[in-house]
Design a protein around this motif. Structure first.
Motif, PDB file in Angstrom:
ATOM      1  N   ASP A 184      -8.219  -2.449  -6.735  1.00 16.37           N
ATOM      2  CA  ASP A 184      -7.454  -2.572  -5.574  1.00 16.37           C
ATOM      3  C   ASP A 184      -8.034  -3.128  -4.515  1.00 16.37           C
ATOM      4  OD1 ASP A 184      -4.774  -2.992  -4.845  1.00 16.37           O
ATOM      5  OD2 ASP A 184      -4.971  -1.050  -3.744  1.00 16.37           O
ATOM      6  N   ALA A 185      -7.403  -4.064  -3.600  1.00 13.04           N
ATOM      7  CA  ALA A 185      -7.872  -4.596  -2.517  1.00 13.04           C
ATOM      8  C   ALA A 185      -7.627  -3.802  -1.494  1.00 13.04           C
ATOM      9  CB  ALA A 185      -7.428  -6.154  -2.255  1.00 13.04           C
ATOM     10  N   VAL A 186      -8.111  -4.029  -0.394  1.00 15.96           N
ATOM     11  CA  VAL A 186      -7.831  -3.076   0.887  1.00 15.96           C
ATOM     12  C   VAL A 186      -6.377  -3.255   1.413  1.00 15.96           C
ATOM     13  CG1 VAL A 186      -8.476  -3.072   3.413  1.00 15.96           C
ATOM     14  CG2 VAL A 186     -10.152  -3.531   1.775  1.00 15.96           C
ATOM     15  N   GLY A 187      -5.690  -2.318   1.614  1.00 16.72           N
ATOM     16  CA  GLY A 187      -4.366  -2.317   2.006  1.00 16.72           C
ATOM     17  C   GLY A 187      -4.073  -2.591   3.430  1.00 16.72           C
ATOM     18  N   ASP A 188      -2.891  -2.651   3.599  1.00 22.07           N
ATOM     19  CA  ASP A 188      -2.710  -2.954   5.079  1.00 22.07           C
ATOM     20  C   ASP A 188      -2.907  -2.001   6.022  1.00 22.07           C
ATOM     21  OD1 ASP A 188      -1.811  -5.526   4.486  1.00 22.07           O
ATOM     22  OD2 ASP A 188       0.473  -5.014   4.266  1.00 22.07           O
ATOM     23  N   ALA A 189      -2.745  -2.471   7.200  1.00 25.30           N
ATOM     24  CA  ALA A 189      -3.230  -1.421   8.124  1.00 25.30           C
ATOM     25  C   ALA A 189      -1.818  -0.434   8.193  1.00 25.30           C
ATOM     26  CB  ALA A 189      -3.344  -1.852   9.417  1.00 25.30           C
ATOM     27  N   ASP A 200       0.323   4.116  -0.677  1.00 25.20           N
ATOM     28  CA  ASP A 200      -0.149   5.338  -0.290  1.00 25.20           C
ATOM     29  C   ASP A 200       0.529   6.009   0.902  1.00 25.20           C
ATOM     30  OD1 ASP A 200      -3.200   5.144  -2.157  1.00 25.20           O
ATOM     31  OD2 ASP A 200      -1.670   3.688  -1.917  1.00 25.20           O
ATOM     32  N   THR A 201       0.347   4.964   1.859  1.00 26.43           N
ATOM     33  CA  THR A 201       0.740   5.323   3.098  1.00 26.43           C
ATOM     34  C   THR A 201       2.060   5.222   3.469  1.00 26.43           C
ATOM     35  OG1 THR A 201       0.158   3.214   3.754  1.00 26.43           O
ATOM     36  CG2 THR A 201      -1.531   4.538   4.214  1.00 26.43           C
ATOM     37  N   ASN A 240       0.714  -1.158  -0.117  1.00 34.48           N
ATOM     38  CA  ASN A 240      -0.001  -0.072  -0.073  1.00 34.48           C
ATOM     39  C   ASN A 240       0.974   1.116  -0.016  1.00 34.48           C
ATOM     40  OD1 ASN A 240      -1.369   2.282   0.431  1.00 34.48           O
ATOM     41  ND2 ASN A 240      -2.879   0.989   2.148  1.00 34.48           N
ATOM     42  N   LYS A 298      -6.057   2.631  -6.951  1.00 32.23           N
ATOM     43  CA  LYS A 298      -7.098   2.802  -5.965  1.00 32.23           C
ATOM     44  C   LYS A 298      -8.232   3.511  -6.343  1.00 32.23           C
ATOM     45  CE  LYS A 298      -3.575   1.917  -2.481  1.00 32.23           C
ATOM     46  NZ  LYS A 298      -4.082   0.623  -1.804  1.00 32.23           N
ATOM     47  N   GLU A 299      -7.941   4.373  -7.476  1.00 31.38           N
ATOM     48  CA  GLU A 299      -9.027   5.338  -7.840  1.00 31.38           C
ATOM     49  C   GLU A 299      -9.792   4.433  -8.885  1.00 31.38           C
ATOM     50  OE1 GLU A 299      -9.970   7.883  -6.485  1.00 31.38           O
ATOM     51  OE2 GLU A 299      -8.507   8.747  -5.471  1.00 31.38           O
ATOM     52  N   ARG A 300      -9.554   3.244  -8.858  1.00 31.04           N
ATOM     53  CA  ARG A 300     -10.304   2.349  -9.842  1.00 31.04           C
ATOM     54  C   ARG A 300     -10.126   2.835 -11.444  1.00 31.04           C
ATOM     55  NH1 ARG A 300     -14.904   0.117  -6.486  1.00 31.04           N
ATOM     56  NH2 ARG A 300     -14.083   0.898  -4.535  1.00 31.04           N
TER      57      ARG A 300
END
Lengths: 118, 965
Positions: B951-956, B641-642, B639, B711-713
């Motif tokens: 995208d799937a859910v990212g990690d915490a 992004d973070t 992920n 993530k924005e599809r």
């Protein structure tokens, strides 16, 4: 994830606290935040701005804002594609005593979903 | 005033008589002409008919003419217009309204020609408009007469007829009556020998026939109208007379009225008869015709056309009182008509057999005439002459007319400035760059910019910006425009029209952009100059407010779902160009050279350094792997992004906006919404620019952008666009996908979901003459490179290729393509596929032999590309291939991030190609791209999880921020 629910309008009159004008709620989210950690979103990729806390008896609560509300607009400004900080700034303009929010409410969303399911 | 009245009363009488006398003569002359023409028509019916394309041969001559006329009344019947020969000695003067066939909406037409997309960032611009001009007539020695009577006297007024005639035509002659004479002759027509009906046209002859090319629909309609108004003749002539009394002689009028026609309308209506209730429609039509956009004009034509038929019956609606003078609209028509018919009358009056148009040198001399209206008219006439006439444009330059016009841009009279600018606009249009250079050489750019700053009149602003747009297509002028005009264009046009406000009023909604012609022209100009190279990009990026305003305008377009227009296209193209190499060119970028090793302090990074150096792609992969490995157990579900997004201290502004995550959504919205191919291509190109590059070191923006698209599809949006029917869109999207696949997760997704579309495109490419849908070589190569990229190092993606029946397609391409580049790129993909031992069994079961995968490449492959081991390089940094002398192989392969020294634009690439120098890359890139011989392909095929395109859910990740407000 449910169909979009018609957003609702919430008008909050800021409360003066010393130097500051406060709204009495806190926000989370933003495009620079990790959406997966947002406990309020259905869609874990949703980077919108959400109401995370509402102070008791504060202006936001009085106005009817609820935890988990997703803020779509602030005084007409889009909040679905902003950074956390941009949202915060938009909400805390000193020149504005009144803030009009457009929010979608998850509880409502769920209710609708459920009603559709049943 | 009193004087005028007295004078005019007397002169009215006198002139009416005089006019009648002239009319007689004219009638005779016309009759003669008519006979003459009728004769000609008979002989020449064929050609005429042929040219109009719609007239049956068998029809009677008059009929044919009539139809021709009809046809001409509809706007856009250029063909017929064009075919009509312009008779130089036509009796009448011409009023021309030309329009650009290309742009339906504006009278100033801008023809935009585009080059290809990736290749072309440039739009070619424009053209321009036409003008209504009066032709001047020769005969007259210029008399310096400025009598009020003259000026005001001609009801006709103003401009067109007025000054020119007055000053030029008639030296000391009976000035006042001249115009009147025209009028009368014109209105007298109906009473003439000729009956008014179809045949009339025929008999009208040449004069008429010749006119249309210039006057087009206007004069036709008008003419018609005139004829239908018998009995008004007396009234009509009167019209003009009163004019003088009205005190309209003030020269200032000029400024106000764009065209003579307009003036006429007014003088007839308001001044003369106090017919205030001019039919608004007519009024406007007449008045706007010359000025307004094609749409309007079209309507005007229609009106005219309709009217013409029923003029007699329906028009006369004017109150009796006003009746005579009446026809206000008639007035305006009259003026046209007058113009049209003026020559004959003057002719006869002067006993000159023919009018002639002024010679070009004479027109240019008039630009220096002491009387301002003459200058203005001369410039207007010049504009008309230059419309799409390369020969005249050249001569104007040779006769040193451009400096004269440029000097007039600073003239105190607004009308003169406007006319001069109009002429410059036409003169600057076209592929011929000499005029553009000449305009520059005499200080034209600063003068135009000054005019823009000073002008409040929208028309002038349109003309100025249109001219600048024209000029901006010429490479050597781009920097000049930036130097002199960037600030002004941005602050005078882009920012105000974009709706962006630096300090928005919180209580009001954000303003929307206004898609005005001025904005369109200006954005087109900036679009062109933005392709000039690194320095141009730097200047634009750093121009205060420009990027903010463009972004705001685009967001507004998306918000309103109004994303198909030209202005949006221009804005996206500018954004795309400014995104090019942004990582290297924004301030501070030099601190982050790509050659910089992996993330500081990373042990893994140093381990892989060698591979990083191998190629930009390898490097990127290595780094991304590093990221993955930094996470638990090499999980691929990163992920970014973070991880990557640096915390901002304030809102992004200026050029920083170019690469903020917001723009990803913006571009994706455009890709979803727009139906404008150029916009689609540019938006995909912008993503391509942002997602390419080795700038992950610098805050990992590119990495972040790649993840953001997912993530924005955005991936499904892009994949869907692979179905576009437009070649360049497919190409831009394919390249963007290739860049995006540098993100391993994207790569999996793209391999799973885009492969079928990619292969389908290849198959179409092979279909011979497939409904004309054959893809261009560049596009095919781009697709092949993308496939290669996603197949490399990914066994699963290679399997997807097999499943998509890609192998037969590729083999066929290698075997049959006429393009060496296509065949080569395809053979590279085949080699990559064969390099997976796991797949060989399946391939062989399908009947393929190793030879299919190797021989092809043997035959056409680049040296050293045969062994699967070093294969991944082949598609990658094409630039380095070129450096290796393999020009034919990779020359045009799409530049991922390295298009060449500066250009993102097609234009540049094209030029480079033409020069054969496109292989030159920047040094830094070259170095980077150098293949490392020792490098091994490292198949990092992640075991494929079930992937979703979205995208799937990212990690915490880090603690979410929560702010009280």
């Amino acid at each position: 994830i449910g169909e979009p629910v018609p957003p609702q309008r919430v008008e909050i009159h800021k409360l003066r606290q010393g130097e500051n004008l406060i709204l009495g709620f806190s926000i989370g989210g933003g495009i620079d935040q990790d959406p997966s950690q947002n406990p309020f979103s259905e869609d874990k990729t949703d980077k919108g701005i959400y109401v995370t806390r509402v102070s008791e008896g504060g202006p936001a609560e009085i106005a009817g804002l609820q935890i988990g509300d997703k803020i779509m607009q602030v005084n007409g400004w889009d909040m679905t594609m902003v950074t956390h900080d941009q949202a915060r700034k938009r909400l805390t303009k000193r020149s504005e005593e009144v803030v009009r929010l457009l929010v979608t409410r998850q509880s409502l969303q769920k209710a609708v979903q459920q009603s559709m399911l049943s | 005033m009193e004087d005028c009245d007295v004078h005019s009363a007397a002169s009215i009488l006198a002139s009416v008589k005089e006019q009648e006398a002239r009319f007689e003569r004219l009638t005779r002359a016309l009759e003669q002409e008519r006979r003459h023409v009728a004769l000609q028509l008979e002989c020449a019916q064929q050609p005429v008919v042929g040219s109009s394309g719609m007239v049956g041969n068998g029809q009677p001559v008059p009929m044919a003419w009539q139809q021709l006329v009809l046809q001409e009344q509809s706007p856009g019947s250029q063909a017929s217009l064009a075919t009509m020969p312009e008779a130089p000695e036509v009796l009448e003067e011409t009023v021309t309204v030309e329009e650009d066939p290309g742009t339906p909406t504006s009278h100033i037409s801008i023809i935009t020609s585009e080059d290809g997309t990736t290749r072309r960032t440039e739009t070619k611009v424009t053209k321009t408009v036409k003008t209504v001009t009066t032709r001047t007539v020769r005969q007259v020695p210029l008399g310096p007469d400025g009598l009020p009577l003259l000026d005001g006297g001609s009801p006709l007024g103003p401009f067109a007829d007025g000054p020119l005639d007055r000053h030029f035509l008639r030296g000391g002659g009976p000035a006042a009556t001249l115009s009147r004479a025209y009028l009368s002759s014109r209105s007298g027509f109906p009473e003439g020998p000729e009956p008014r009906d179809g045949p009339n046209y025929g008999s009208l002859s040449r004069g008429l026939g010749g006119r249309p090319p210039h006057a087009g629909p206007l004069s036709m309609g008008l003419g018609d109208g005139c004829f239908t108004l018998p009995g008004r003749r007396e009234a009509f002539p009167m019209g003009p007379e009163p004019g003088p009394t009205s005190g309209r002689s003030l020269p200032e009028r000029f400024q106000a009225e764009p065209y003579g026609l307009e003036d006429d309308t007014r003088s007839l209506a308001a001044d003369d008869e106090g017919a205030p209730d001019l039919e608004p429609e007519y009024g406007t039509v007449a008045r706007r015709r010359p000025e307004c956009g094609r749409g309007l004009r079209a309507r005007a034509y229609e009106d005219t056309a309709n009217d013409s038929g029923e003029l007699m019956e329906e028009r006369p609606p004017f109150p009796a009182a006003t009746a005579p003078l009446a026809q206000p609209e008639q007035g305006s028509l009259g003026s046209l008509d007058r113009v049209v018919r003026r020559s004959p009358s003057v002719d006869s009056a002067r006993k000159e057999p023919r009018w002639r148009d002024p010679e070009l040198p004479e027109v240019l001399a008039m630009l220096r005439h002491p009387v301002d209206p003459v200058k203005a008219n001369a410039a207007a006439y010049l504009q008309h002459l230059c419309f799409e006439n390369e020969g005249i444009k050249r001569r104007v330059r040779q006769l040193r007319g451009l400096p004269l016009l440029v000097a007039l841009l600073d003239h105190p009279r607004a009308e003169v400035r406007r006319r001069a600018c109009g002429a410059l606009r036409n003169l600057s249009y076209g592929r011929d760059t000499d005029n553009k250079a000449a305009i520059r050489d005499c200080g034209g750019v600063p003068a135009l910019v000054r005019l823009l700053r000073a002008a409040r009149d929208n028309e002038v602003r349109e003309l100025v910006t249109g001219t600048l747009w024209n000029l901006s297509s010429y490479e050597p002028l781009k920097m000049v425009i930036i130097d002199h005009g960037l600030q002004t264009l941005t602050h005078e046009v882009i920012v105000p029209h974009s709706g962006w406000e630096r300090e928005p009023n919180e209580d009001s909604k954000p303003r929307d952009a206004e898609w005005t012609t001025v904005f369109k022209n200006t954005s087109g100009c900036l679009r062109n100059v933005s392709s000039d190279g690194v320095e141009a990009r730097r200047r634009l990026r750093e121009c205060d407010g420009l990027v903010d305003a463009l972004l705001h305008a685009l967001q507004s377009a998306v918000g309103r779902k109004d994303t198909d227009n030209k202005s949006v296209e221009n804005c996206v193209c500018i954004m795309r160009n400014l995104s090019y190499h942004v990582h290297k060119e924004v301030p501070g970028a030099d601190r982050y050279q790509e050659a910089e090793p992996g993330p500081p302090g990373s042990a893994a990074g140093s381990q892989r350094r060698k591979r990083d150096d191998a190629s930009c792609f390898g490097g990127k992969k290595a780094k991304e792997e590093w990221f993955h490995q930094g996470k638990k157990g090499g999980e691929m579900d990163q992920n970014f992004d973070t991880l990557d997004l640096p915390k901002r201290t304030g809102a992004a502004e200026g050029f920083e906006l170019l690469y903020q995550p917001e723009v990803v959504r913006l571009y994706l919205s455009l890709l979803t919404e727009s139906r404008n191919f150029n916009t689609l291509e540019a938006a995909a190109g912008a993503l391509q620019n942002l997602s390419a590059g080795n700038w992950m070191v610098r805050n990992q923006w590119a990495t972040y952008i790649r993840a953001s698209v997912r993530k924005e599809r955005g991936l499904p949006v892009l994949v869907e666009l692979l179905q576009s029917e437009t070649d360049k869109v497919v190409r831009a999207v394919a390249i963007a996908l290739r860049n995006l696949s540098l993100d391993l997760r994207n790569k999996d997704l793209i391999g799973s979901y885009a492969m079928a579309e990619l292969v389908r495109n290849l198959r179409n490419a092979q279909a011979p003459a497939h409904l004309g849908a054959r893809l261009e070589e560049d596009t095919v190569v781009a697709i092949l490179n993308t496939i290669h990229e996603i197949v490399s190092d990914s066994l699963d993606n290679a399997r997807s290729l097999l499943q998509a029946q890609g192998v037969p397609t590729l083999v066929a391409l290698v075997a049959s393509s006429l393009s060496v580049r296509e065949a080569k790129a395809a053979s590279h993909v085949l080699q990559a596929v064969w390099s997976y031992k796991e797949l060989r069994g399946a391939l062989q079961r399908d009947g393929w032999t190793k030879a299919r995968f190797q021989s092809a490449s043997m035959a056409k492959g680049p040296k050293g590309a045969l062994s699967p081991g070093c294969f991944d390089d082949s598609t990658l940094p094409l630039v380095d291939k070129n450096l290796d002398g393999e020009k034919s192989a990779s020359r045009d392969v799409v530049p991922m991030d390295a298009l060449g020294p500066d250009g993102y634009t097609t234009l540049e690439r094209r030029e480079r190609r033409a020069l054969g120098s496109d292989s030159i890359g920047e040094a830094s890139e070259t170095e980077l791209l150098k293949p490392d011989p020792g490098r091994k392909a490292t198949p990092t095929g992640p075991s494929r999880p079930s992937v979703r395109l979205v995208d799937a859910v990212g990690d915490a990740k880090p603690q979410p921020v929560d702010s009280w407000v």
